[in-house]
Design a protein around this motif. Structure first.
Motif, PDB file in Angstrom:
ATOM      1  N   ALA A 212       1.544   9.727 -21.947  1.00 50.90           N
ATOM      2  CA  ALA A 212       1.949  10.481 -23.140  1.00 50.90           C
ATOM      3  C   ALA A 212       3.444  10.386 -23.426  1.00 50.90           C
ATOM      4  N   LYS A 216       6.482  10.942 -26.799  1.00 53.46           N
ATOM      5  CA  LYS A 216       7.252  12.198 -26.728  1.00 53.46           C
ATOM      6  C   LYS A 216       8.670  11.951 -27.224  1.00 53.46           C
ATOM      7  N   GLN A 218      12.386  11.330 -27.187  1.00 57.07           N
ATOM      8  CA  GLN A 218      13.189  10.576 -26.234  1.00 57.07           C
ATOM      9  C   GLN A 218      14.607  11.157 -26.180  1.00 57.07           C
ATOM     10  N   SER A 246      -3.477   7.519 -20.190  1.00 60.78           N
ATOM     11  CA  SER A 246      -3.718   8.839 -19.617  1.00 60.78           C
ATOM     12  C   SER A 246      -4.526   9.654 -20.632  1.00 60.78           C
ATOM     13  N   LYS A 247      -5.129  10.708 -20.165  1.00 54.73           N
ATOM     14  CA  LYS A 247      -5.933  11.562 -21.047  1.00 54.73           C
ATOM     15  C   LYS A 247      -5.054  12.206 -22.112  1.00 54.73           C
ATOM     16  N   SER A 248      -3.874  12.647 -21.672  1.00 58.71           N
ATOM     17  CA  SER A 248      -2.994  13.343 -22.616  1.00 58.71           C
ATOM     18  C   SER A 248      -2.689  12.478 -23.826  1.00 58.71           C
ATOM     19  N   GLN A 268      -9.202   5.483 -21.442  1.00 54.53           N
ATOM     20  CA  GLN A 268      -8.746   6.537 -20.510  1.00 54.53           C
ATOM     21  C   GLN A 268      -9.139   6.249 -19.064  1.00 54.53           C
ATOM     22  N   ILE A 269      -8.155   6.365 -18.189  1.00 57.31           N
ATOM     23  CA  ILE A 269      -8.361   6.156 -16.760  1.00 57.31           C
ATOM     24  C   ILE A 269      -8.353   7.524 -16.082  1.00 57.31           C
ATOM     25  N   GLN A 271     -10.345  10.921 -13.750  1.00 57.15           N
ATOM     26  CA  GLN A 271     -11.523  11.729 -13.387  1.00 57.15           C
ATOM     27  C   GLN A 271     -12.543  11.781 -14.514  1.00 57.15           C
ATOM     28  N   THR A 272     -12.059  11.944 -15.746  1.00 61.93           N
ATOM     29  CA  THR A 272     -12.968  11.989 -16.886  1.00 61.93           C
ATOM     30  C   THR A 272     -12.893  10.687 -17.686  1.00 61.93           C
ATOM     31  N   CYS A 285       5.435   5.831 -18.415  1.00 60.88           N
ATOM     32  CA  CYS A 285       5.537   7.107 -19.141  1.00 60.88           C
ATOM     33  C   CYS A 285       4.354   8.022 -18.842  1.00 60.88           C
ATOM     34  N   HIS A 287       2.751  10.840 -15.867  1.00 61.05           N
ATOM     35  CA  HIS A 287       3.256  11.720 -14.822  1.00 61.05           C
ATOM     36  C   HIS A 287       2.617  11.469 -13.450  1.00 61.05           C
ATOM     37  N   GLU A 289      -0.556  12.585 -12.432  1.00 61.75           N
ATOM     38  CA  GLU A 289      -1.281  13.761 -11.918  1.00 61.75           C
ATOM     39  C   GLU A 289      -2.599  13.335 -11.290  1.00 61.75           C
ATOM     40  N   HIS A 292      -5.617  11.963 -13.133  1.00 65.27           N
ATOM     41  CA  HIS A 292      -5.414  10.606 -13.650  1.00 65.27           C
ATOM     42  C   HIS A 292      -5.456   9.588 -12.506  1.00 65.27           C
ATOM     43  N   ASP A 325      14.010   4.522 -17.824  1.00 67.64           N
ATOM     44  CA  ASP A 325      13.476   4.682 -19.177  1.00 67.64           C
ATOM     45  C   ASP A 325      12.598   3.461 -19.478  1.00 67.64           C
ATOM     46  N   ALA A 326      11.322   3.708 -19.741  1.00 66.18           N
ATOM     47  CA  ALA A 326      10.378   2.595 -19.907  1.00 66.18           C
ATOM     48  C   ALA A 326      10.671   1.765 -21.157  1.00 66.18           C
TER      49      ALA A 326
HETATM   50  C1  FAD Z   1     -10.816  18.597 -15.543  1.00 70.52           C
HETATM   51  C2  FAD Z   1      -9.670  17.690 -15.881  1.00 70.52           C
HETATM   52  C3  FAD Z   1      -9.931  16.334 -16.008  1.00 70.52           C
HETATM   53  C4  FAD Z   1      -8.885  15.450 -16.333  1.00 70.52           C
HETATM   54  N1  FAD Z   1      -9.158  14.113 -16.420  1.00 70.52           N
HETATM   55  C5  FAD Z   1      -8.144  13.250 -16.660  1.00 70.52           C
HETATM   56  C6  FAD Z   1      -8.379  11.841 -16.716  1.00 70.52           C
HETATM   57  O1  FAD Z   1      -9.500  11.353 -16.560  1.00 70.52           O
HETATM   58  N2  FAD Z   1      -7.327  11.032 -16.967  1.00 70.52           N
HETATM   59  C7  FAD Z   1      -6.055  11.524 -17.182  1.00 70.52           C
HETATM   60  O2  FAD Z   1      -5.153  10.726 -17.435  1.00 70.52           O
HETATM   61  N3  FAD Z   1      -5.828  12.843 -17.141  1.00 70.52           N
HETATM   62  C8  FAD Z   1      -6.828  13.710 -16.892  1.00 70.52           C
HETATM   63  N4  FAD Z   1      -6.567  15.034 -16.883  1.00 70.52           N
HETATM   64  C9  FAD Z   1      -5.216  15.485 -17.324  1.00 70.52           C
HETATM   65  C10 FAD Z   1      -4.165  15.312 -16.267  1.00 70.52           C
HETATM   66  O3  FAD Z   1      -4.180  16.435 -15.398  1.00 70.52           O
HETATM   67  C11 FAD Z   1      -2.766  15.213 -16.929  1.00 70.52           C
HETATM   68  O4  FAD Z   1      -2.604  16.277 -17.815  1.00 70.52           O
HETATM   69  C12 FAD Z   1      -2.545  13.923 -17.693  1.00 70.52           C
HETATM   70  O5  FAD Z   1      -2.894  12.806 -16.900  1.00 70.52           O
HETATM   71  C13 FAD Z   1      -1.065  13.845 -18.075  1.00 70.52           C
HETATM   72  O6  FAD Z   1      -0.855  12.706 -18.866  1.00 70.52           O
HETATM   73  P1  FAD Z   1       0.591  12.022 -18.907  1.00 70.52           P
HETATM   74  O7  FAD Z   1       1.069  11.843 -17.525  1.00 70.52           O
HETATM   75  O8  FAD Z   1       0.453  10.803 -19.769  1.00 70.52           O
HETATM   76  O9  FAD Z   1       1.457  13.066 -19.738  1.00 70.52           O
HETATM   77  P2  FAD Z   1       2.629  14.033 -19.304  1.00 70.52           P
HETATM   78  O10 FAD Z   1       2.202  14.932 -18.219  1.00 70.52           O
HETATM   79  O11 FAD Z   1       3.135  14.605 -20.571  1.00 70.52           O
HETATM   80  O12 FAD Z   1       3.726  13.056 -18.684  1.00 70.52           O
HETATM   81  C14 FAD Z   1       4.499  12.187 -19.468  1.00 70.52           C
HETATM   82  C15 FAD Z   1       5.485  11.536 -18.521  1.00 70.52           C
HETATM   83  O13 FAD Z   1       6.215  10.543 -19.246  1.00 70.52           O
HETATM   84  C16 FAD Z   1       7.524  10.528 -18.730  1.00 70.52           C
HETATM   85  N5  FAD Z   1       8.377   9.882 -19.732  1.00 70.52           N
HETATM   86  C17 FAD Z   1       8.686  10.329 -20.970  1.00 70.52           C
HETATM   87  N6  FAD Z   1       9.472   9.440 -21.618  1.00 70.52           N
HETATM   88  C18 FAD Z   1       9.659   8.409 -20.758  1.00 70.52           C
HETATM   89  C19 FAD Z   1      10.377   7.194 -20.829  1.00 70.52           C
HETATM   90  N7  FAD Z   1      11.074   6.830 -21.920  1.00 70.52           N
HETATM   91  N8  FAD Z   1      10.354   6.376 -19.760  1.00 70.52           N
HETATM   92  C20 FAD Z   1       9.656   6.705 -18.639  1.00 70.52           C
HETATM   93  N9  FAD Z   1       8.955   7.839 -18.506  1.00 70.52           N
HETATM   94  C21 FAD Z   1       8.952   8.691 -19.561  1.00 70.52           C
HETATM   95  C22 FAD Z   1       7.858  11.997 -18.474  1.00 70.52           C
HETATM   96  O14 FAD Z   1       8.900  12.098 -17.532  1.00 70.52           O
HETATM   97  C23 FAD Z   1       6.525  12.500 -17.924  1.00 70.52           C
HETATM   98  O15 FAD Z   1       6.495  12.365 -16.512  1.00 70.52           O
HETATM   99  C24 FAD Z   1      -7.583  15.947 -16.558  1.00 70.52           C
HETATM  100  C25 FAD Z   1      -7.338  17.302 -16.407  1.00 70.52           C
HETATM  101  C26 FAD Z   1      -8.368  18.155 -16.105  1.00 70.52           C
HETATM  102  C27 FAD Z   1      -8.062  19.624 -15.977  1.00 70.52           C
END
Ligand code: FAD
Length: 342
Positions: A212, A216, A218, A246-248, A268-269, A271-272, A285, A287, A289, A292, A325-326
């Motif tokens: 995600a 977001k 920058q 990612s899911k987000s 999407q990669i 658990q779900t 970019c 996190h 978690e 994921h 920074d990606a």
């Molecule tokens: C029951 C359940 C099932 C789920 N199933 C899944 C699933 O299957 N797949 C999944 O992905 N998630 C799943 N999730 C959600 C998961 O917990 C996280 O919320 C999700 O993976 C977060 O996505 P993200 O890391 O892309 O976003 P964010 O948490 O918003 O992280 C974004 C990251 O990008 C970084 N960033 C921003 N700008 C830059 C930049 N310019 N350069 C480098 N880094 C940067 C930030 O520092 C941050 O770390 C599930 C959650 C639940 C509760």
């Protein structure tokens, strides 16, 4: 004593075997050698000549079903073909490639033969008896399954075995005649996105994951979604990597936030989402978690680029994490890839 049947089918050329079929041949050869059991390989193809030559060196008994009726995947004709091969082979263990074509018919054919089926098999073990390994609960629990019921059909996940490869030879082949039922389905052709629009590539060496963060705000306070999209697509075009998300990031579309138009929930990669198999993975970019990262179970070499030095990846989930920074990193990588190709 067990006897083993491996089922294979041709790819869209109608004659060469699919990679998943060749992987299943490897699994069959290994299992037959371990159990000292006879091996039969069944081939479904428009023209089985190339496939049987490819398999000549296996030394297995080869049974083929061929003809125009088997050019396209269709339940009635594929199930009839596979059933005819199974009846001719009379095997106790049937190994089936987990392709969409055979996944669709395998359970039906197992039922017709009064057999049992297990799916998503990732490994076959056991010196005396067959032990099949598969994962449960979204790849969190690994189980070893055995059964006394026969015939036992095992659908093998793609990417779990090396593809069989050998010099083509001359094979003695038994052609099986299939009594086709009335065919109600006519396959008029395929409608698929162009290759460069198809971003999910299960056979790619590398998985590239977008998180995600790409959409977001920058450090300059602005969102750069269009630039993010260009950087990601250029990287995919240069490397042939498969695109995950990612899911987000894929959820954002429903919330009216900026999205990358080429991503869907199919990417999407986690658990779900999906749990693909690639030799390498690069997360950007994202996190890192647990819900994921659980989808990265079968990625051998994991790397991540994140701005956050405390992200999940840095806590032992990735082999290498670049705290950076990606945007500029990927721009530089793309420029290097372009220069290397020129
Ligand atoms: C029951 C359940 C099932 C789920 N199933 C899944 C699933 O299957 N797949 C999944 O992905 N998630 C799943 N999730 C959600 C998961 O917990 C996280 O919320 C999700 O993976 C977060 O996505 P993200 O890391 O892309 O976003 P964010 O948490 O918003 O992280 C974004 C990251 O990008 C970084 N960033 C921003 N700008 C830059 C930049 N310019 N350069 C480098 N880094 C940067 C930030 O520092 C941050 O770390 C599930 C959650 C639940 C509760």
């Amino acid at each position: 004593m067990e006897s083993i049947l491996v089922l294979t089918h041709a790819d869209e050329t109608g004659s060469a075997l699919t990679k998943a079929s060749l992987e299943t041949v490897t699994a069959g050869l290994e299992l037959a050698a371990r159990l000292k059991a006879p091996l039969t390989i069944g081939i479904v193809a428009v023209d089985s000549g190339i496939a049987s030559a490819t398999l000549a060196e296996t030394g297995a008994r080869l049974l083929t079903v061929s003809g125009e009726a088997f050019a396209q995947a269709r339940y009635a004709s594929d199930a009839a073909a596979v059933e005819a091969i199974c009846r001719a082979a009379n095997a106790t263990i049937v190994l089936v490639p987990g392709t969409s074509r055979f996944t669709r018919v395998a359970a039906g054919v197992a039922h017709r033969l009064g057999g049992y089926i297990d799916t998503h098999i990732t490994a076959l073990g056991g010196a005396e008896a067959v032990e099949a390994t598969r994962w449960f609960y979204r790849q969190r629990v690994e189980a070893i399954v055995n059964r006394s019921a026969r015939p036992w059909f095992l659908l093998l996940d793609a990417g779990t075995h090396a593809a069989f490869a050998a010099q083509p030879g001359t094979a003695s082949v038994e052609h099986i005649t299939v009594d086709l039922p009335a065919l109600r389905t006519t396959v008029s052709g395929f409608r698929a996105p162009q290759q460069d629009q198809q971003t999910i590539r299960p056979d790619a060496k590398m998985l590239f994951v977008a998180g995600a963060g790409w959409t977001k705000k920058q450090p300059d306070g602005q969102i750069h979604a269009a630039e993010a999209g260009d950087l990601i697509l250029s990287f995919l075009a240069a490397t042939g990597a498969s695109l995950g998300s990612s899911k987000s990031l894929v959820d954002q579309g429903g919330e009216g936030e900026p999205v990358l138009p080429f991503l869907t929930h199919m990417n999407q990669i986690g658990q779900t989402g999906s749990t693909p198999r690639h030799a390498k993975g690069l997360s950007t970019c994202c996190h890192g978690e647990e819900p994921h990262v659980v989808g990265w179970r079968f990625i051998s070499d994991r790397r991540a680029i994140s701005l956050d030095p405390n992200c999940g990846w840095t806590r032992g989930k990735a082999d290498v994490v670049y705290i950076a920074d990606a945007f500029p990193v990927l721009a530089k990588v793309n420029a290097l890839l372009k220069a290397a190709k020129a």
